[in-house]
Enzyme design. Structure first.
Site, PDB file in Angstrom:
ATOM      1  N   GLY A  10       0.835  -1.204   0.000  1.00  0.00           N
ATOM      2  CA  GLY A  10       0.000   0.000   0.000  1.00  0.00           C
ATOM      3  C   GLY A  10       0.868   1.252   0.000  1.00  0.00           C
ATOM      4  O   GLY A  10       2.091   1.184  -0.157  1.00  0.00           O
ATOM      5  N   MET A  11       0.232   2.407   0.184  1.00  0.00           N
ATOM      6  CA  MET A  11       0.979   3.680   0.152  1.00  0.00           C
ATOM      7  C   MET A  11       2.036   3.711   1.244  1.00  0.00           C
ATOM      8  O   MET A  11       3.187   4.044   1.005  1.00  0.00           O
ATOM      9  CB  MET A  11       0.025   4.868   0.380  1.00  0.00           C
ATOM     10  CG  MET A  11      -1.014   5.119  -0.656  1.00  0.00           C
ATOM     11  SD  MET A  11      -0.447   5.520  -2.318  1.00  0.00           S
ATOM     12  CE  MET A  11       0.770   6.731  -2.105  1.00  0.00           C
ATOM     13  N   VAL A  12       1.619   3.381   2.464  1.00  0.00           N
ATOM     14  CA  VAL A  12       2.551   3.469   3.595  1.00  0.00           C
ATOM     15  C   VAL A  12       3.592   2.356   3.495  1.00  0.00           C
ATOM     16  O   VAL A  12       4.793   2.592   3.660  1.00  0.00           O
ATOM     17  CB  VAL A  12       1.787   3.386   4.940  1.00  0.00           C
ATOM     18  CG1 VAL A  12       2.772   3.442   6.103  1.00  0.00           C
ATOM     19  CG2 VAL A  12       0.760   4.507   5.051  1.00  0.00           C
ATOM     20  N   THR A  36      -3.193 -10.144   2.042  1.00  0.00           N
ATOM     21  CA  THR A  36      -4.606 -10.494   2.189  1.00  0.00           C
ATOM     22  C   THR A  36      -5.204 -10.870   0.840  1.00  0.00           C
ATOM     23  O   THR A  36      -6.294 -11.426   0.781  1.00  0.00           O
ATOM     24  CB  THR A  36      -5.428  -9.311   2.766  1.00  0.00           C
ATOM     25  OG1 THR A  36      -5.375  -8.225   1.846  1.00  0.00           O
ATOM     26  CG2 THR A  36      -4.906  -8.869   4.121  1.00  0.00           C
ATOM     27  N   SER A  37      -4.483 -10.555  -0.270  1.00  0.00           N
ATOM     28  CA  SER A  37      -5.106 -10.735  -1.591  1.00  0.00           C
ATOM     29  C   SER A  37      -4.370 -11.710  -2.501  1.00  0.00           C
ATOM     30  O   SER A  37      -4.993 -12.295  -3.383  1.00  0.00           O
ATOM     31  CB  SER A  37      -5.211  -9.375  -2.296  1.00  0.00           C
ATOM     32  OG  SER A  37      -3.930  -8.798  -2.393  1.00  0.00           O
ATOM     33  N   ARG A 104      -4.084   2.624  18.804  1.00  0.00           N
ATOM     34  CA  ARG A 104      -3.349   3.791  19.323  1.00  0.00           C
ATOM     35  C   ARG A 104      -3.715   4.179  20.745  1.00  0.00           C
ATOM     36  O   ARG A 104      -2.849   4.574  21.524  1.00  0.00           O
ATOM     37  CB  ARG A 104      -3.568   5.008  18.412  1.00  0.00           C
ATOM     38  CG  ARG A 104      -2.691   4.988  17.201  1.00  0.00           C
ATOM     39  CD  ARG A 104      -2.846   6.270  16.395  1.00  0.00           C
ATOM     40  NE  ARG A 104      -2.439   6.003  15.020  1.00  0.00           N
ATOM     41  CZ  ARG A 104      -3.068   6.474  13.946  1.00  0.00           C
ATOM     42  NH1 ARG A 104      -4.134   7.253  14.084  1.00  0.00           N
ATOM     43  NH2 ARG A 104      -2.629   6.166  12.751  1.00  0.00           N
ATOM     44  N   CYS A 137      -1.307  10.759  10.747  1.00  0.00           N
ATOM     45  CA  CYS A 137      -0.317  11.479   9.915  1.00  0.00           C
ATOM     46  C   CYS A 137      -0.300  12.976  10.208  1.00  0.00           C
ATOM     47  O   CYS A 137       0.766  13.591  10.342  1.00  0.00           O
ATOM     48  CB  CYS A 137      -0.608  11.224   8.441  1.00  0.00           C
ATOM     49  SG  CYS A 137      -2.343  11.227   8.005  1.00  0.00           S
ATOM     50  N   GLN A 164      -5.470  18.114   3.533  1.00  0.00           N
ATOM     51  CA  GLN A 164      -4.878  16.779   3.498  1.00  0.00           C
ATOM     52  C   GLN A 164      -4.936  16.164   2.096  1.00  0.00           C
ATOM     53  O   GLN A 164      -5.978  16.195   1.436  1.00  0.00           O
ATOM     54  CB  GLN A 164      -5.571  15.883   4.533  1.00  0.00           C
ATOM     55  CG  GLN A 164      -5.357  16.411   5.937  1.00  0.00           C
ATOM     56  CD  GLN A 164      -5.982  15.569   7.034  1.00  0.00           C
ATOM     57  OE1 GLN A 164      -6.539  16.114   7.973  1.00  0.00           O
ATOM     58  NE2 GLN A 164      -5.885  14.264   6.956  1.00  0.00           N
ATOM     59  N   GLY A 168      -3.310  10.290   1.641  1.00  0.00           N
ATOM     60  CA  GLY A 168      -3.591  10.016   3.055  1.00  0.00           C
ATOM     61  C   GLY A 168      -4.714   9.012   3.207  1.00  0.00           C
ATOM     62  O   GLY A 168      -4.866   8.387   4.264  1.00  0.00           O
ATOM     63  N   LYS A 244      -8.748  13.259  16.754  1.00  0.00           N
ATOM     64  CA  LYS A 244      -7.398  12.719  16.976  1.00  0.00           C
ATOM     65  C   LYS A 244      -6.391  13.816  17.318  1.00  0.00           C
ATOM     66  O   LYS A 244      -5.398  13.554  17.990  1.00  0.00           O
ATOM     67  CB  LYS A 244      -6.911  11.967  15.718  1.00  0.00           C
ATOM     68  CG  LYS A 244      -7.615  10.641  15.489  1.00  0.00           C
ATOM     69  CD  LYS A 244      -7.211  10.027  14.140  1.00  0.00           C
ATOM     70  CE  LYS A 244      -8.009   8.765  13.842  1.00  0.00           C
ATOM     71  NZ  LYS A 244      -7.830   8.297  12.455  1.00  0.00           N
ATOM     72  N   ARG A 267     -10.014  17.354   3.123  1.00  0.00           N
ATOM     73  CA  ARG A 267      -9.281  16.652   2.052  1.00  0.00           C
ATOM     74  C   ARG A 267      -9.219  17.580   0.840  1.00  0.00           C
ATOM     75  O   ARG A 267     -10.253  18.144   0.449  1.00  0.00           O
ATOM     76  CB  ARG A 267     -10.028  15.361   1.688  1.00  0.00           C
ATOM     77  CG  ARG A 267      -9.356  14.531   0.644  1.00  0.00           C
ATOM     78  CD  ARG A 267      -8.244  13.632   1.149  1.00  0.00           C
ATOM     79  NE  ARG A 267      -8.711  12.652   2.119  1.00  0.00           N
ATOM     80  CZ  ARG A 267      -7.940  12.122   3.073  1.00  0.00           C
ATOM     81  NH1 ARG A 267      -6.668  12.490   3.199  1.00  0.00           N
ATOM     82  NH2 ARG A 267      -8.422  11.239   3.919  1.00  0.00           N
ATOM     83  N   HIS A 274       0.500  16.637   3.605  1.00  0.00           N
ATOM     84  CA  HIS A 274      -0.585  17.299   4.327  1.00  0.00           C
ATOM     85  C   HIS A 274      -0.079  18.652   4.824  1.00  0.00           C
ATOM     86  O   HIS A 274       1.019  18.761   5.364  1.00  0.00           O
ATOM     87  CB  HIS A 274      -1.004  16.485   5.558  1.00  0.00           C
ATOM     88  CG  HIS A 274      -1.710  15.194   5.227  1.00  0.00           C
ATOM     89  ND1 HIS A 274      -2.107  14.841   3.961  1.00  0.00           N
ATOM     90  CD2 HIS A 274      -2.117  14.188   6.044  1.00  0.00           C
ATOM     91  CE1 HIS A 274      -2.710  13.662   4.007  1.00  0.00           C
ATOM     92  NE2 HIS A 274      -2.722  13.239   5.252  1.00  0.00           N
TER      93      HIS A 274
END
Ligand code: NAP
Length: 372
Positions: A10-12, A36-37, A104, A137, A164, A168, A244, A267, A274
């Site tokens: 993924g992105m991260v 997972t895929s 978290r 983030c 953002q 994200g 958050k 967004r 961001h």
């Protein structure tokens, strides 16, 4: 050390792997990759790793996961909620290092942002804690920009209005934003050179609302638009993303009394990075030079941009900081709303300091802690 990676494409996860390669973090690791895929597929490159990783393992294979001494996940909260309790209930004692929000606020978790809260991380390690979670983030970037002001106890309240980027929200949404841009861009080729700007605006607006405009992932047009809601609604009218800001900052800073933090999370149609426009009420009178010095002392990556039109437009933009470790702070000035109010804008690459980098560094810290 045997380390399992989940959510690595993924992105991260992609940003994390790129940083690990840059920083030669694969050296000495026995990495396994979970999916997972597409279990059984080829694993990614791990230059310098202790062995070639095996083919992709299924992300629900608990016995393979439990053979890892550390699990690094950028897969998302749903997977964390499914896998983490089962592994811990089965007595797994490895380090869980996570980019998702699910854990978290759990009592056993530590939100990691080591340039800001290394003493808290060290105390957690000394206490035998094993769940380490990267912060939201926007919150991590806020503290990488302005942590010095909190350290110097200069912040009475802070209001942050965010801008953002699409990435994200994950890979699929970012790619869809580019498809939306392309779809709108085609209008540029169609409108005759003699069309007025108003004709162009009308054609673009009509296309944004057309049923063929690609919105399957984001749900709404984002190119040429903005969406002032991120994450789930809470009962008091805030979004969870807005909640958050104070909740996670308080935890990262290890404060018992929170500094009031609130604002609107929006967004925008940028791809990466961001930004946040911040209003701060100070706890005491301080001149702008002192504030600038305190901000600059936040971290080696914090960069104060002079409040001039040229420097701002060259250095204080997503285009300038994307893909870099710099967290830029600029537009610093007094506000006319009250003598103790200051305003500024800060921005950084949310895939780096906002997500992958605190997680990458935590794996390093865990390896140092365990001598591996
Ligand atoms: P993402 O790009 O959507 O990736 C998550 C998973 O989606 C991937 O591991 C992959 O799983 C699957 N996937 C489906 N389609 C994909 C595609 N086209 N390209 C790549 N992967 C695809 O999510 P993310 O933005 O990395 O976020 C991961 C976690 O970090 C989330 O909990 C998020 O809230 C958190 N986080 C994100 C950011 C950010 O800036 N994006 C910042 C801080 C925290 P399989 O390989 O198993 O199919």
């Amino acid at each position: 050390m045997r380390v399992g990676f989940v959510g690595w494409r993924g992105m991260v996860g992609s940003t994390l792997r790129a940083r690990m390669t840059e920083q030669k973090d694969w050296v000495g690791l026995e990495a396994s990759f979970f999916s997972t895929s597409s279990p059984g597929g080829p694993p990614p490159q791990t230059p310098g790793a202790a062995r070639q990783p095996p083919p992709l393992l299924p992300a629900d294979n608990l016995s393979a996961l439990s053979r890892c001494e550390a699990i690094v996940t950028c897969q998302g909260s749903a997977w964390t909620r499914a896998a983490h309790p089962q592994l811990r209930a089965a007595g797994w004692k490895g380090a869980w290092i996570d980019a998702a929000s699910a854990l978290r606020m759990e009592p056993d978790s530590t939100i990691v942002l080591d340039p800001i809260n290394r003493p808290l991380i060290d105390a957690a390690l000394a206490a035998g804690k094993r769940d380490f979670v990267g912060g939201n983030c926007t919150v991590s970037l806020l503290l990488m920009g302005l942590g010095g002001l909190f350290r110097a106890d200069l912040v009475r309240f802070l209001s942050t209005m965010t801008y953002q980027a699409a990435s994200g929200a994950g890979a699929q949404k970012m790619v869809e934003l580019v498809h939306q841009m392309h779809d709108l861009g085609k209008i540029g080729a169609k409108v005759a050179a003699s069309s007025s700007a108003l004709d162009v605006a009308e054609a673009v607006a009509a296309r944004m609302h057309h049923s063929d405009h690609p919105t399957g992932s984001i749900g709404y047009p984002l190119a040429g638009n903005l969406l002032p809601w991120i994450d789930a609604p809470l009962e008091d009218g805030r979004s969870r993303e807005e909640w958050k800001g104070q909740a996670e900052s308080t935890r990262i800073l290890g404060r018992t009394t929170p500094v009031p933090i609130d604002g609107l999370a929006v967004r925008v149609g940028s791809l990466r990075c961001h930004a946040q426009a911040v209003t701060i009420g100070l706890t005491r009178p301080a001149d702008l030079d002192e504030i600038a010095q305190v901000i600059q002392s936040t971290s080696p990556w914090t960069h104060l941009v002079p409040n001039t039109p040229e420097a701002t437009q060259r250095q204080l933009t997503p285009a300038a900081v994307t893909g870099t470790m710099t967290v830029a702070v600029g537009r610093l000035r007094r506000l006319h709303t009250a003598p103790d109010h200051i305003g500024l804008l800060t921005l950084g690459d949310q895939l780096l300091w906002g997500a992958a980098e605190p997680v990458r560094r935590m794996l390093r810290i865990w390896r140092e802690h365990t001598g591996q």
